[in-house]
Write a protein that holds these residues in place. Structure first.
Motif: not given
Length: 334
Positions: A59-67, A98-102, A83-87, A69-75
């Motif tokens: 997934g891709t972050c659409e929030g203000v803090c890490h717009i 960080c946990i991503c809310s967007k 929903d998490i962003l990993i570097e 950035y690529e992330g992952l959704s574990f479902v």
């Protein structure tokens, strides 16, 4: 990254922890604190019968803090998700997350129940208490200590006089917007709000002395359902005024009530304020009468267009009754 994904997917916090640096902060907390929190969330899912996430998606972050950035959704198939962003600079160890809310995915996922990976300010390694924080903390400790040492039964007037000492404590929370406190991430403030609610509920009896006298006299003059409904709406801010108290069976002869403050049960002498409890109970009984009379019918539950929330105003609306009174006096219209 696949080894990191598999560890999270399998709720394997021990393995996941192997990829975290010991001296790096994750979401501003230590490695140990982060692992403890995520392990707690995974254990809750295990109690519900889920042993792993069923799938992971990019997934891709659409929030203000890490717009961007690529992330992952574990479902999980149940709708639980993370929903998490990993570097990771070397693809082996995790340098930041960080946990991503967007987090937006390129497909529709059944994400219903977000894992609550949030931390209190006190959990953060660099947390430094402010002067206000320290003052609230000290007053909170004093309140808890003094309540446990009350000479019982304490009269209601004595209780109110004692509570006046904590004006700073009361004013701080009274002057905050409810939404500000709802989203406040200080563990201390959440604890203090709960004990303040206990103290305020007891103080309400004293504060409503005159109002209760007049309201009870007015109640005796009520004849119609419309008049009683208006009386209820005018007084509904005290709907649960008596809920804090455990009263003796023969309350008219014994005015010593029990009330809980935090985990401490105290005895309060309500002599001279019995009518206030009677006033609170009349409001509650009238509410229960109307709730029962205008409860939703089977057809209301069947039709998804109906709101069947447990609320008197909602119930009256379902039956199209007393709409003018609700519009003028109901809380949801102001």
């Amino acid at each position: 990254m696949q080894h990191i994904i598999q560890a999270l997917k399998n709720f394997n916090t021990a393995k996941f922890g192997e990829y975290l640096h010991d001296n790096v902060l994750y979401m501003e907390v230590s490695k140990k604190t982060f692992l403890k929190k995520i392990s707690s969330e995974f254990n809750e899912l295990k109690k519900q019968g889920y042993s792993r996430f069923d799938e992971s998606y990019k997934g891709t972050c659409e929030g203000v803090c890490h717009i961007g950035y690529e992330g992952l959704s574990f479902v999980c198939n149940s709708g639980h998700y993370l929903d998490i962003l990993i570097e990771s600079k070397d693809g082996v160890f995790i340098d930041g997350l960080c946990i991503c809310s967007k987090l937006s995915n390129n497909r529709n996922l059944a994400k219903k129940y977000n894992l609550n990976i949030l931390f209190y300010e006190e959990d953060k390694v660099k947390f430094k208490p402010s002067e206000v924080y320290t003052q609230i903390k000290n007053q909170y400790k004093n309140i808890v200590n003094e309540v446990s040492k009350f000479k019982e039964p304490i009269t209601l007037k004595q209780f109110v006089e004692w509570y006046k000492k904590y004006k700073f404590f009361k004013d701080y929370f009274n002057n905050r917007h409810p939404y500000e406190m709802l989203f406040n991430r200080h563990r201390l403030f959440q604890k203090t709000q709960r004990i303040k609610s206990d103290l305020d509920d007891i103080s309400k009896v004293y504060a409503n002395n005159k109002k209760a006298t007049k309201a009870l006299l007015d109640f005796e003059e009520l004849k119609t359902e419309e008049e009683k409904l208006i009386w209820f709406f005018k007084n509904q801010d005290n709907l649960y005024g008596a809920v804090r108290f455990k009263l003796p069976k023969k309350y008219s002869k014994n005015s010593i009530a029990s009330a809980k403050i935090k985990k401490v049960t105290i005895k309060i002498d309500l002599t001279g304020f019995e009518h206030v409890l009677e006033y609170f109970n009349k409001i509650y009984d009238l509410h229960e009468y109307f709730i029962e009379k205008y409860k939703p019918l089977p057809e209301h539950y069947k039709d998804k267009n109906y709101d069947v929330s447990y609320d008197l105003e909602v119930y009256l609306k379902l039956h199209n009754k007393h709409t003018e009174i609700v519009a003028q006096y109901g809380l949801n219209y102001h």
